[in-house]
Design an enzyme around this catalytic site. Sequence first.
Site, PDB file in Angstrom:
ATOM      1  N   PHE B  15       5.742  41.161  17.545  1.00  0.00           N
ATOM      2  CA  PHE B  15       5.477  41.457  18.955  1.00  0.00           C
ATOM      3  C   PHE B  15       6.782  41.696  19.715  1.00  0.00           C
ATOM      4  CE2 PHE B  15       1.316  38.739  18.966  1.00  0.00           C
ATOM      5  CZ  PHE B  15       0.700  39.720  18.211  1.00  0.00           C
ATOM      6  N   CYS B  16       6.660  42.333  20.865  1.00  0.00           N
ATOM      7  CA  CYS B  16       7.797  42.568  21.762  1.00  0.00           C
ATOM      8  C   CYS B  16       8.483  41.241  22.099  1.00  0.00           C
ATOM      9  CB  CYS B  16       7.292  43.224  23.049  1.00  0.00           C
ATOM     10  SG  CYS B  16       8.549  43.464  24.311  1.00  0.00           S
ATOM     11  N   PRO B  17       9.802  41.116  22.052  1.00  0.00           N
ATOM     12  CA  PRO B  17      10.797  42.163  21.799  1.00  0.00           C
ATOM     13  C   PRO B  17      11.300  42.195  20.363  1.00  0.00           C
ATOM     14  CG  PRO B  17      11.917  40.254  22.685  1.00  0.00           C
ATOM     15  CD  PRO B  17      10.463  39.861  22.500  1.00  0.00           C
ATOM     16  N   GLY B  18      10.498  41.683  19.409  1.00  0.00           N
ATOM     17  CA  GLY B  18      10.941  41.595  18.023  1.00  0.00           C
ATOM     18  C   GLY B  18      11.443  42.908  17.425  1.00  0.00           C
ATOM     19  N   ASP B  42       4.137  47.526  17.575  1.00  0.00           N
ATOM     20  CA  ASP B  42       4.145  46.957  18.922  1.00  0.00           C
ATOM     21  C   ASP B  42       3.950  48.061  19.973  1.00  0.00           C
ATOM     22  OD1 ASP B  42       4.660  45.320  21.169  1.00  0.00           O
ATOM     23  OD2 ASP B  42       6.775  45.916  21.104  1.00  0.00           O
TER      24      ASP B  42
END
Lengths: 134, 89
Positions: B15-18, B42
């Site tokens: 998921f953001c910001p991954g 994402d």
Amino acid sequence: MLILLKDGSYQSFATMAMIATGAVTSDIEVKVFAMEDAVYALRKDQIDKHIKFEKPYPEYNAALQDAIDTGKTQKWWELFNDLKDLGDIELTVCALVADLLGLELEDFADVVDDIQGVAKFAGDAEEADIFITI
Amino acid sequence: MSYQIAKTVDAVGSFCPGPLMELVRAVKEAETGSVIELLSSDKGSVGEIPKWCEKAGHELLEVVDVDDKVKSYRIKVGEKKKRRRRNKE
């Protein structure tokens, strides 16, 4: 960028870490100054406990917990520590609150870099292009 | 468009910001001019990755749909910028 963090909830720290991610990945220096409840939440013996989310929406809490458990998202302090490898970011806690609670730097979670007084905060605020309060 | 992908960063499921974090790490270690592929599911990446490339001085060569959820972002690494840091003296 200077971020003043007063609230000790997980959501507030997560918001701070997300904003900081946008800044650090754009090569913007970030300084975070924690005061009041946020300092308490950063105690070494407290940081894992405040992941008990305070949001009044059980479905949201469950979804966030599941995302963390399955590795789809990081805990805020894991993200914050990763940001330290990518750019200039530091987390300072307020000396007054640390004194009130009788805490030294070693009593805080590893993510905390320093304990400083409000003069340090004022100096950082004067230098910062962007100032955010959470 | 002809280019060779030097490295693929698989951030599918993150998921953001991954995905952005993984891309930034890869770009920092990459040679200028090389091409990095980011695989991301994402939704935030759709706007975030082009914006970051523009700001950081890298070229987003193209975005390819891998399937209905995963996109492949191909980024040509630009000149590394020096960090903005204020002189405190």
